[in-house]
Write a protein that holds these residues in place. Structure first.
Motif, PDB file in Angstrom:
ATOM      1  N   ARG A  40       0.824  -1.208   0.000  1.00 27.08           N
ATOM      2  CA  ARG A  40       0.000   0.000   0.000  1.00 27.08           C
ATOM      3  C   ARG A  40       0.857   1.256   0.000  1.00 27.08           C
ATOM      4  O   ARG A  40       0.582   2.210  -0.722  1.00 27.08           O
ATOM      5  CB  ARG A  40      -0.925  -0.021   1.218  1.00 27.08           C
ATOM      6  CG  ARG A  40      -2.026   1.002   1.189  1.00 27.08           C
ATOM      7  CD  ARG A  40      -3.018   0.735   0.082  1.00 27.08           C
ATOM      8  NE  ARG A  40      -3.625  -0.572   0.202  1.00 27.08           N
ATOM      9  CZ  ARG A  40      -4.290  -1.196  -0.746  1.00 27.08           C
ATOM     10  NH1 ARG A  40      -4.432  -0.615  -1.930  1.00 27.08           N
ATOM     11  NH2 ARG A  40      -4.808  -2.387  -0.558  1.00 27.08           N
ATOM     12  N   ALA A  41       1.904   1.259   0.819  1.00 20.59           N
ATOM     13  CA  ALA A  41       2.769   2.438   0.889  1.00 20.59           C
ATOM     14  C   ALA A  41       3.510   2.654  -0.430  1.00 20.59           C
ATOM     15  O   ALA A  41       3.629   3.786  -0.908  1.00 20.59           O
ATOM     16  CB  ALA A  41       3.764   2.288   2.038  1.00 20.59           C
ATOM     17  N   ARG A  42       3.996   1.583  -1.024  1.00 18.47           N
ATOM     18  CA  ARG A  42       4.719   1.718  -2.291  1.00 18.47           C
ATOM     19  C   ARG A  42       3.782   2.110  -3.424  1.00 18.47           C
ATOM     20  O   ARG A  42       4.156   2.905  -4.306  1.00 18.47           O
ATOM     21  CB  ARG A  42       5.431   0.404  -2.618  1.00 18.47           C
ATOM     22  CG  ARG A  42       6.585   0.093  -1.668  1.00 18.47           C
ATOM     23  CD  ARG A  42       7.137  -1.296  -1.893  1.00 18.47           C
ATOM     24  NE  ARG A  42       8.250  -1.570  -0.991  1.00 18.47           N
ATOM     25  CZ  ARG A  42       8.820  -2.765  -0.842  1.00 18.47           C
ATOM     26  NH1 ARG A  42       8.363  -3.791  -1.563  1.00 18.47           N
ATOM     27  NH2 ARG A  42       9.812  -2.929   0.001  1.00 18.47           N
ATOM     28  N   ALA A  43       2.565   1.572  -3.404  1.00 20.48           N
ATOM     29  CA  ALA A  43       1.584   1.961  -4.420  1.00 20.48           C
ATOM     30  C   ALA A  43       1.221   3.435  -4.275  1.00 20.48           C
ATOM     31  O   ALA A  43       1.054   4.153  -5.276  1.00 20.48           O
ATOM     32  CB  ALA A  43       0.332   1.094  -4.299  1.00 20.48           C
ATOM     33  N   PHE A  44       1.107   3.888  -3.032  1.00 18.57           N
ATOM     34  CA  PHE A  44       0.845   5.314  -2.800  1.00 18.57           C
ATOM     35  C   PHE A  44       1.970   6.164  -3.367  1.00 18.57           C
ATOM     36  O   PHE A  44       1.719   7.173  -4.048  1.00 18.57           O
ATOM     37  CB  PHE A  44       0.706   5.590  -1.296  1.00 18.57           C
ATOM     38  CG  PHE A  44       1.062   7.008  -0.925  1.00 18.57           C
ATOM     39  CD1 PHE A  44       0.228   8.056  -1.264  1.00 18.57           C
ATOM     40  CD2 PHE A  44       2.248   7.278  -0.253  1.00 18.57           C
ATOM     41  CE1 PHE A  44       0.573   9.372  -0.939  1.00 18.57           C
ATOM     42  CE2 PHE A  44       2.600   8.577   0.073  1.00 18.57           C
ATOM     43  CZ  PHE A  44       1.749   9.640  -0.269  1.00 18.57           C
ATOM     44  N   LEU A  45       3.215   5.787  -3.102  1.00 20.05           N
ATOM     45  CA  LEU A  45       4.356   6.566  -3.577  1.00 20.05           C
ATOM     46  C   LEU A  45       4.366   6.638  -5.101  1.00 20.05           C
ATOM     47  O   LEU A  45       4.521   7.727  -5.683  1.00 20.05           O
ATOM     48  CB  LEU A  45       5.654   5.950  -3.069  1.00 20.05           C
ATOM     49  CG  LEU A  45       6.945   6.643  -3.519  1.00 20.05           C
ATOM     50  CD1 LEU A  45       7.003   8.075  -3.010  1.00 20.05           C
ATOM     51  CD2 LEU A  45       8.174   5.853  -3.044  1.00 20.05           C
ATOM     52  N   ALA A  46       4.185   5.487  -5.762  1.00 14.20           N
ATOM     53  CA  ALA A  46       4.193   5.469  -7.225  1.00 14.20           C
ATOM     54  C   ALA A  46       3.049   6.299  -7.797  1.00 14.20           C
ATOM     55  O   ALA A  46       3.230   7.052  -8.769  1.00 14.20           O
ATOM     56  CB  ALA A  46       4.100   4.028  -7.723  1.00 14.20           C
ATOM     57  N   THR A  47       1.877   6.185  -7.189  1.00 19.51           N
ATOM     58  CA  THR A  47       0.718   6.944  -7.672  1.00 19.51           C
ATOM     59  C   THR A  47       0.910   8.437  -7.453  1.00 19.51           C
ATOM     60  O   THR A  47       0.621   9.248  -8.348  1.00 19.51           O
ATOM     61  CB  THR A  47      -0.555   6.467  -6.953  1.00 19.51           C
ATOM     62  OG1 THR A  47      -0.731   5.065  -7.171  1.00 19.51           O
ATOM     63  CG2 THR A  47      -1.772   7.216  -7.463  1.00 19.51           C
ATOM     64  N   ALA A  48       1.405   8.819  -6.276  1.00 21.06           N
ATOM     65  CA  ALA A  48       1.610  10.234  -5.975  1.00 21.06           C
ATOM     66  C   ALA A  48       2.618  10.858  -6.923  1.00 21.06           C
ATOM     67  O   ALA A  48       2.412  11.967  -7.440  1.00 21.06           O
ATOM     68  CB  ALA A  48       2.065  10.399  -4.526  1.00 21.06           C
ATOM     69  N   VAL A  49       3.713  10.155  -7.178  1.00 19.69           N
ATOM     70  CA  VAL A  49       4.733  10.671  -8.092  1.00 19.69           C
ATOM     71  C   VAL A  49       4.153  10.844  -9.483  1.00 19.69           C
ATOM     72  O   VAL A  49       4.369  11.874 -10.151  1.00 19.69           O
ATOM     73  CB  VAL A  49       5.955   9.734  -8.115  1.00 19.69           C
ATOM     74  CG1 VAL A  49       6.912  10.112  -9.240  1.00 19.69           C
ATOM     75  CG2 VAL A  49       6.692   9.786  -6.781  1.00 19.69           C
ATOM     76  N   ALA A  50       3.402   9.856  -9.954  1.00 14.12           N
ATOM     77  CA  ALA A  50       2.829   9.924 -11.298  1.00 14.12           C
ATOM     78  C   ALA A  50       1.808  11.054 -11.418  1.00 14.12           C
ATOM     79  O   ALA A  50       1.835  11.837 -12.386  1.00 14.12           O
ATOM     80  CB  ALA A  50       2.170   8.589 -11.650  1.00 14.12           C
TER      81      ALA A  50
END
Length: 215
Positions: free
Chosen positions: A49-59
């Motif tokens: 969840r944390a890594r998906a959040f990071l990737a989504t936020a950056v994109a």
């Protein structure tokens, strides 16, 4: 009304401590090392969840900044307050290399002189406001009420852009709605894409996490 509110925030509701605080909030370069460290910690120690959040936020932030904010700045071409008006307080961190060292120095304050002629206006929209609101909304969609503090940071950053003489109040308010609206569209698209295609690309992760957004 826009000008009156600007002068209240930029000229009257000020003091030396606020100058330093607002200049720090308004300077992305000073906080970049901490943001990078935070991202690395998520990549190393975070769960899906944390890594998906990071990737989504950056994109989302990258697209909103490059496509929406940058395009509108050139299209609207609105001068910043310190470009179009005299005696606007321009508040900035002291010069320092690396920039993070400026956080420990008093802020610099100077008064503007109006520019005439071919001024490259970049006041609308506020990229700082769009980007921080976008990141805050992504965090809220992944972590729910636990991420409420993200909107506090976004609000303070937006206020700092008015305080430092970089944007009009209407720029910041409109940019907040613009950033959140665009982010909702991207999140809906990414959620649909993950539900429809995630099982083909990453079957094990998709089986464990059929929805990209937790909240």
């Amino acid at each position: 009304m826009d000008q009156r509110l600007l002068f209240l925030i930029n000229r009257q509701w000020t003091n030396a401590s606020m100058d330093s605080f607002m200049a720090a909030l308004s300077c992305f370069e000073a906080w970049a090392p901490f943001i990078i460290l935070f991202a690395v910690m998520i990549l190393v120690f975070g769960n899906f969840r944390a890594r998906a959040f990071l990737a989504t936020a950056v994109a989302v932030v990258a697209v909103n900044d490059a496509v929406i904010s940058n395009s509108l700045k050139h299209l609207v071409d609105r001068p910043r307050p310190h470009q179009s008006h005299n005696a606007v307080r321009q508040v900035d961190l002291a010069k320092a290399t690396p920039r993070v060292l400026a956080l420990f120095e008093p802020a610099r304050v100077k008064f503007s002189q109006a520019e005439f002629g071919g001024v490259a206006g970049r006041s609308f929209p506020s990229s700082h406001t769009i980007n921080t609101c976008s990141a805050a909304l992504v965090a809220a969609c992944f972590f729910g009420r636990r991420a409420w503090w993200g909107f506090v940071i976004a609000g303070l950053v937006g206020y700092s852009r008015i305080y430092t003489g970089s944007h009009w109040p209407s720029d910041v308010i409109t940019s907040a709605f613009l950033g959140c609206g665009a982010t909702l569209l991207w999140l809906a698209a990414l959620e649909w894409l993950w539900r429809k295609r995630g099982g083909r690309w990453l079957p094990r992760l998709h089986a464990a996490h059929p929805s990209l957004l937790a909240a």
